[in-house]
Write an enzyme that holds these catalytic residues in place. Structure first.
Site, PDB file in Angstrom:
ATOM      1  CD  GLU A 160      -3.048  -0.997   2.447  1.00  0.00           C
ATOM      2  OE1 GLU A 160      -2.381  -0.249   3.356  1.00  0.00           O
ATOM      3  OE2 GLU A 160      -4.094  -1.392   2.480  1.00  0.00           O
ATOM      4  CD  GLU A 248      -4.932  -5.310   3.434  1.00  0.00           C
ATOM      5  OE1 GLU A 248      -3.776  -5.540   3.222  1.00  0.00           O
ATOM      6  OE2 GLU A 248      -5.169  -4.414   4.282  1.00  0.00           O
TER       7      GLU A 248
END
Ligand SMILES: *[C@@H]1O[C@H](CO)[C@@H](O)[C@H](O)[C@H]1NC(C)=O
Length: 322
Positions: A160, A248
């Site tokens: 991320e 995710e």
């Protein structure tokens, strides 16, 4: 007569072989083989759309007890998954400080996934990967050399990215890693993160990576924080040709704790299913927080058995069978 019987058997065999189950656990690597990307769709070895559904392990440094073969067996059998994500910590005394231990943990998960006939994501679980380019190159070099020949393997180069620029920072990072992987592995899927926790796909759409095949961009969502506005954004980037993979998602807020938002999570799942998109739940963990699928002290070999599921796990596991 004999040839008619043979013909019937062949037809029956073909029908059985082609029937696809809603239960992700049935949709294995031996059935679907090598993956690729056709347009925006993940497809199997026959070019047919394939949806992967499964579980992400929790940060390797904090939940090592589930980075084991018995737990990966459970991911397949009890979590009804055809994919597991190895979220290997980079900072926090992870790969940067002890690459040998972290590499061993990832290899344990990859090998258990191969034995279970499911797909596996090798995830460079980092929020600052552009600061660790050389280490990331070393990791993906080694993984792609050792396992790049297995159709099971999927790479995730950058968990991320935070609020940093796509074009000048994140994109060049991905291009360096793609080069390293492709030297050993010409075609397995590579997943790529975008700024602001894999949500700024507009920046990617304005300046996508060129000249590569079998790459997809990751979307991460947490339904307390990300609702219809994010689905609209992603629908738009897909309509404009970007392939998207949810490596995710949680059922709660991005903090991992607080309310489990069952209704909004279902809106997400319905939309993902309509679009035949793959999704991986955060997390196979027994930490005391809402995102965990497992209650405290769940034994490694019984992960996802009914009696060990949390509120979130009780939503996620049945969804993997729908
Ligand atoms: C999550 O919230 C619960 C309930 O408020 C609390 O007991 C628990 O300690 C929190 N977990 C973490 C990791 O902060």
């Amino acid at each position: 007569m004999k040839s008619l019987l043979l013909f019937c058997l062949v037809v029956l065999g073909t029908l059985i072989n082609q029937s696809s189950s809603k239960d992700a656990a049935q949709e294995t690597v031996s059935k679907h083989g090598k993956l690729s990307v056709k347009g925006t769709q993940l497809v199997n070895q026959n070019g047919e759309a394939l949806q992967l559904k499964g579980m992400s392990l929790f940060w390797s440094v904090w939940m090592p007890k589930y980075w084991t073969k018995p737990t990966i067996d459970s991911v397949h059998n009890y979590c009804h998954s055809n994919i597991v994500r190895a979220a290997m910590a980079v900072e926090y005394d992870g790969y940067l400080t002890d690459p040998t231990t972290q590499m061993q943990m990832v290899e344990t998960v990859i090998e258990a996934a191969i034995q279970n006939d499911i797909y596996v994501i090798a995830d460079w679980h980092d929020w600052h990967a552009e600061q660790h380019l050389e280490q990331a190159k070393g990791f993906f070099e080694q993984i792609s050399k050792k396992y790049g020949g297995y159709p099971n393997l999927i790479y995730e180069t950058y968990n991320e990215p935070l609020d940093i620029a796509w074009s000048s920072v994140v994109k060049p990072y991905h291009e360096e890693i793609i080069k390293v992987i492709r030297a050993n592995d010409p075609d397995n899927i590579i997943l790529l993160g975008s700024p602001h926790y894999d949500q700024e796909l507009d920046q990617v759409l304005a300046d996508p990576i060129q000249g590569q095949t079998n790459i997809m961009y990751t979307l991460h969502f947490y339904p307390v924080d990300t609702k219809q506005w994010l689905r609209d954004r992603i629908q738009n980037v897909m309509n404009n040709g970007l392939p998207i993979f949810v490596s995710e998602y949680g059922t709660c807020a991005g903090t991992g704790n607080g309310t489990v938002e069952a209704a909004e999570t279902q809106l997400w799942w319905d939309w993902l299913d309509q679009n035949q998109m793959s999704y991986v739940n955060w997390a196979l963990s027994d930490k005391d927080e809402s995102a965990s699928a497992l209650i405290a002290n769940t034994p490694a070999e019984q992960a996802c058995q009914d009696q060990y599921l949390t509120e979130s796990g009780k939503l996620v596991i049945p969804q993997n069978k729908k």
